[in-house]
Design a protein around this motif. Structure first.
Motif, PDB file in Angstrom:
ATOM      1  N   ASP A   1     -10.209-106.829 152.100  1.00  0.00           N
ATOM      2  CA  ASP A   1      -9.257-106.327 153.088  1.00  0.00           C
ATOM      3  C   ASP A   1      -9.170-104.805 153.106  1.00  0.00           C
ATOM      4  O   ASP A   1      -8.290-104.232 153.756  1.00  0.00           O
ATOM      5  CB  ASP A   1      -7.872-106.908 152.830  1.00  0.00           C
ATOM      6  CG  ASP A   1      -7.307-106.481 151.475  1.00  0.00           C
ATOM      7  OD1 ASP A   1      -8.098-106.003 150.628  1.00  0.00           O
ATOM      8  OD2 ASP A   1      -6.088-106.634 151.255  1.00  0.00           O
ATOM      9  N   ALA A   2     -10.076-104.118 152.419  1.00  0.00           N
ATOM     10  CA  ALA A   2     -10.032-102.654 152.366  1.00  0.00           C
ATOM     11  C   ALA A   2     -10.408-102.055 153.720  1.00  0.00           C
ATOM     12  O   ALA A   2     -11.245-102.591 154.461  1.00  0.00           O
ATOM     13  CB  ALA A   2     -10.969-102.137 151.289  1.00  0.00           C
ATOM     14  N   PHE A   3      -9.775-100.930 154.044  1.00  0.00           N
ATOM     15  CA  PHE A   3     -10.154-100.122 155.202  1.00  0.00           C
ATOM     16  C   PHE A   3     -11.156 -99.092 154.697  1.00  0.00           C
ATOM     17  O   PHE A   3     -10.820 -98.223 153.892  1.00  0.00           O
ATOM     18  CB  PHE A   3      -8.922 -99.447 155.788  1.00  0.00           C
ATOM     19  CG  PHE A   3      -9.225 -98.478 156.904  1.00  0.00           C
ATOM     20  CD1 PHE A   3     -10.175 -98.763 157.869  1.00  0.00           C
ATOM     21  CD2 PHE A   3      -8.533 -97.278 157.003  1.00  0.00           C
ATOM     22  CE1 PHE A   3     -10.440 -97.884 158.901  1.00  0.00           C
ATOM     23  CE2 PHE A   3      -8.787 -96.377 158.031  1.00  0.00           C
ATOM     24  CZ  PHE A   3      -9.739 -96.675 158.975  1.00  0.00           C
ATOM     25  N   VAL A   4     -12.406 -99.187 155.148  1.00  0.00           N
ATOM     26  CA  VAL A   4     -13.487 -98.393 154.579  1.00  0.00           C
ATOM     27  C   VAL A   4     -13.877 -97.251 155.514  1.00  0.00           C
ATOM     28  O   VAL A   4     -14.320 -97.481 156.655  1.00  0.00           O
ATOM     29  CB  VAL A   4     -14.729 -99.268 154.281  1.00  0.00           C
ATOM     30  CG1 VAL A   4     -15.847 -98.422 153.689  1.00  0.00           C
ATOM     31  CG2 VAL A   4     -14.354-100.389 153.318  1.00  0.00           C
ATOM     32  N   LEU A   5     -13.675 -96.025 155.015  1.00  0.00           N
ATOM     33  CA  LEU A   5     -14.274 -94.859 155.657  1.00  0.00           C
ATOM     34  C   LEU A   5     -15.681 -94.728 155.119  1.00  0.00           C
ATOM     35  O   LEU A   5     -15.900 -94.839 153.903  1.00  0.00           O
ATOM     36  CB  LEU A   5     -13.487 -93.598 155.317  1.00  0.00           C
ATOM     37  CG  LEU A   5     -12.034 -93.515 155.775  1.00  0.00           C
ATOM     38  CD1 LEU A   5     -11.385 -92.257 155.213  1.00  0.00           C
ATOM     39  CD2 LEU A   5     -11.959 -93.514 157.289  1.00  0.00           C
TER      40      LEU A   5
ATOM     41  N   PHE B   1      -8.748 -87.214 150.894  1.00  0.00           N
ATOM     42  CA  PHE B   1      -8.633 -88.636 150.583  1.00  0.00           C
ATOM     43  C   PHE B   1      -7.343 -89.007 149.844  1.00  0.00           C
ATOM     44  O   PHE B   1      -6.745 -90.055 150.138  1.00  0.00           O
ATOM     45  CB  PHE B   1      -9.867 -89.082 149.798  1.00  0.00           C
ATOM     46  CG  PHE B   1     -10.074 -90.572 149.785  1.00  0.00           C
ATOM     47  CD1 PHE B   1     -10.142 -91.279 150.974  1.00  0.00           C
ATOM     48  CD2 PHE B   1     -10.189 -91.264 148.592  1.00  0.00           C
ATOM     49  CE1 PHE B   1     -10.321 -92.654 150.980  1.00  0.00           C
ATOM     50  CE2 PHE B   1     -10.373 -92.636 148.581  1.00  0.00           C
ATOM     51  CZ  PHE B   1     -10.433 -93.334 149.773  1.00  0.00           C
ATOM     52  N   PRO B   2      -6.857 -88.198 148.886  1.00  0.00           N
ATOM     53  CA  PRO B   2      -5.581 -88.557 148.256  1.00  0.00           C
ATOM     54  C   PRO B   2      -4.432 -88.703 149.251  1.00  0.00           C
ATOM     55  O   PRO B   2      -3.575 -89.585 149.092  1.00  0.00           O
ATOM     56  CB  PRO B   2      -5.334 -87.389 147.286  1.00  0.00           C
ATOM     57  CG  PRO B   2      -6.698 -86.891 146.946  1.00  0.00           C
ATOM     58  CD  PRO B   2      -7.467 -87.019 148.232  1.00  0.00           C
ATOM     59  N   GLN B   3      -4.416 -87.856 150.300  1.00  0.00           N
ATOM     60  CA  GLN B   3      -3.368 -87.964 151.312  1.00  0.00           C
ATOM     61  C   GLN B   3      -3.523 -89.239 152.135  1.00  0.00           C
ATOM     62  O   GLN B   3      -2.530 -89.859 152.525  1.00  0.00           O
ATOM     63  CB  GLN B   3      -3.390 -86.743 152.231  1.00  0.00           C
ATOM     64  CG  GLN B   3      -2.945 -85.456 151.553  1.00  0.00           C
ATOM     65  CD  GLN B   3      -3.113 -84.262 152.471  1.00  0.00           C
ATOM     66  OE1 GLN B   3      -4.114 -83.560 152.415  1.00  0.00           O
ATOM     67  NE2 GLN B   3      -2.127 -84.040 153.319  1.00  0.00           N
ATOM     68  N   ILE B   4      -4.769 -89.628 152.390  1.00  0.00           N
ATOM     69  CA  ILE B   4      -5.002 -90.889 153.104  1.00  0.00           C
ATOM     70  C   ILE B   4      -4.489 -92.056 152.278  1.00  0.00           C
ATOM     71  O   ILE B   4      -3.842 -92.978 152.796  1.00  0.00           O
ATOM     72  CB  ILE B   4      -6.500 -91.051 153.420  1.00  0.00           C
ATOM     73  CG1 ILE B   4      -6.953 -89.990 154.426  1.00  0.00           C
ATOM     74  CG2 ILE B   4      -6.793 -92.445 153.969  1.00  0.00           C
ATOM     75  CD1 ILE B   4      -8.448 -89.954 154.653  1.00  0.00           C
TER      76      ILE B   4
ATOM     77  N   HIS C   1      -2.237 -95.094 153.316  1.00  0.00           N
ATOM     78  CA  HIS C   1      -3.057 -96.303 153.482  1.00  0.00           C
ATOM     79  C   HIS C   1      -3.676 -96.648 152.133  1.00  0.00           C
ATOM     80  O   HIS C   1      -4.853 -96.353 151.873  1.00  0.00           O
ATOM     81  CB  HIS C   1      -4.144 -96.062 154.530  1.00  0.00           C
ATOM     82  CG  HIS C   1      -3.627 -95.574 155.849  1.00  0.00           C
ATOM     83  ND1 HIS C   1      -3.061 -96.412 156.781  1.00  0.00           N
ATOM     84  CD2 HIS C   1      -3.569 -94.322 156.379  1.00  0.00           C
ATOM     85  CE1 HIS C   1      -2.689 -95.704 157.841  1.00  0.00           C
ATOM     86  NE2 HIS C   1      -2.991 -94.433 157.610  1.00  0.00           N
ATOM     87  N   PRO C   2      -2.906 -97.255 151.246  1.00  0.00           N
ATOM     88  CA  PRO C   2      -3.382 -97.480 149.871  1.00  0.00           C
ATOM     89  C   PRO C   2      -4.563 -98.443 149.753  1.00  0.00           C
ATOM     90  O   PRO C   2      -5.177 -98.514 148.688  1.00  0.00           O
ATOM     91  CB  PRO C   2      -2.143 -98.032 149.153  1.00  0.00           C
ATOM     92  CG  PRO C   2      -1.254 -98.541 150.236  1.00  0.00           C
ATOM     93  CD  PRO C   2      -1.504 -97.683 151.425  1.00  0.00           C
ATOM     94  N   ASN C   3      -4.873 -99.155 150.827  1.00  0.00           N
ATOM     95  CA  ASN C   3      -6.023-100.064 150.767  1.00  0.00           C
ATOM     96  C   ASN C   3      -7.316 -99.409 151.248  1.00  0.00           C
ATOM     97  O   ASN C   3      -8.331-100.079 151.458  1.00  0.00           O
ATOM     98  CB  ASN C   3      -5.761-101.307 151.613  1.00  0.00           C
ATOM     99  CG  ASN C   3      -5.742-101.001 153.109  1.00  0.00           C
ATOM    100  OD1 ASN C   3      -5.302 -99.920 153.516  1.00  0.00           O
ATOM    101  ND2 ASN C   3      -6.210-101.936 153.914  1.00  0.00           N
TER     102      ASN C   3
END
Length: 380
Positions: free
Chosen positions: A202-206, A225-228, A232-234
């Protein structure tokens, strides 16, 4: 028809196939195509339909030293290929070896097509940080590039922006954009690759796929990325590819560790090109963080075609020629704040392959070159 290709890369060892690999392997199914081998890379040898001729006496890995030290041999080998194999047309995109190609072709009265893949004065300097070295390379490569263009019968190039840039320098160029293998790059199920990479279902992958070099500002992506993750912790970040001539990949790994996100950033290193669509499959949002301002206005990256053919949404710095190509699957950012905003806004569902991407297949690009070759040689 008998064709000589002088590529910008080590044709049989370079890990990432260029436009020349894709176009001339297709042409070799119906023409006799020869290529000199510049042994710069150390990758696995690729299969090819082309006739390969060893052109390296000093197999040093530094591109600058390699092509400088081997220049006399390159001229001799290229001349021998033209003479012994009765070559009808030569096509190339190299700087120093391109000059050898042109001089040899003119000696034997063979027409020259120069395929300018990017703006070499800037790309040659991009591997170096020292401003003095950058200036020297830029001016030197500009002089050689202008010689090559001045002595070519036809100039082709990859983007409308580069056509315009060449026009400002006084050259007319024909546009043949990059393309994509639409049989290889297509929407694919992502479950098996997520599992193999340790990415949650279920991860949202950049994701990013390609050469991991400094002209793609992946360091800025990792810094954001830390702010993302706060919102969006997933989210997970997937970077597919290796560095060719620099230590940029190692720098990115160290940066991710320093920021405490190493467990959420996946570095695959270099992968086999034919496996690349499988690595793109888990990506919910594909990135093109092209950075150097001098490249933005002339770029039309292969990634646009590959991501699009895989049916993926794209988040990119503003690249005019890519935006002209169109597609509602493209979103743009100009700085870190906009990058974070776009990630917030974009839906997690996969995009759709834009209509008409088949028109940008490598087969179509090969046919475009074929028409030029027929014209300059007078054949039908």
């Amino acid at each position: 028809m008998k064709i000589l290709l002088v590529s910008t890369q080590d044709y049989i060892h370079h890990p990432i196939p260029s436009r020349h690999h894709n176009i001339f392997e297709e042409l070799a199914t119906r023409h006799e195509v020869h290529v000199p081998h510049f042994h710069v890379s150390r990758g696995k040898e690729r299969e090819t339909l082309l006739h390969v001729h060893e052109a390296t006496r000093f197999p040093v890995e530094s591109p600058f030293l390699h092509y400088t030290l081997n220049a006399p041999r390159h001229y001799r080998v290229i001349s021998k290929i033209i003479r012994d194999h009765d070559i009808d047309v030569v096509v190339g995109a190299h700087v120093l070896a391109g000059t050898a190609m042109i001089r040899a072709a003119k000696k034997y009265g063979v027409p020259v097509v120069f395929d300018l893949k990017d703006w070499f004065p800037d790309s040659a300097a991009a591997y170096y940080k020292n401003p003095g070295v950058q200036w020297l390379l830029r001016e030197g490569v500009l002089a050689i590039t202008r010689y090559n263009l001045d002595h070519s019968d036809v100039v082709t190039t990859v983007s409308p922006g580069l056509v315009e840039k060449l026009h400002r320098y006084g050259y007319d160029a024909e546009l043949i954009t990059n393309g994509v293998d639409t049989d290889l790059f297509r929407p694919t199920d992502d479950g098996a690759m997520r599992s193999a990479l340790g990415i949650a279902p279920d991860a949202f992958v950049l994701g990013f796929a390609g050469a991991v070099e400094r002209w793609y500002a992946l360091d800025e992506v990792i810094r954001a990325f830390p702010q993302i993750l706060e919102k969006h912790p997933n989210t997970e970040l997937l970077i597919v590819g290796g560095s060719l001539f620099t230590g940029y990949l190692d720098e990115l790994r160290a940066l991710a560790a320093r920021l405490g996100v190493a467990d959420r950033v996946h570095f695959t290193g270099a992968v086999d090109y034919r496996d690349l669509p499988g690595y793109i499959a888990p990506m919910n949002l594909c990135l093109i963080p092209l950075s150097p301002p001098q490249w933005i206005d002339i770029a039309l990256p292969n990634k646009y075609f590959e991501y699009s053919a895989c049916g993926k949404p794209i988040l990119s710095t503003p690249i005019p020629d890519m935006l002209r190509m169109g597609g509602d699957h493209i979103a743009v950012y100009r700085d870190r704040d906009e990058f974070l905003e776009r990630v917030d806004e974009l839906a997690l569902s996969p995009g759709q392959c834009p209509a008409g991407i088949e028109e940008h297949s490598w087969k179509k690009k090969a046919e475009a070159f074929e028409k030029i070759f027929e014209r300059v040689t007078g054949t039908r």
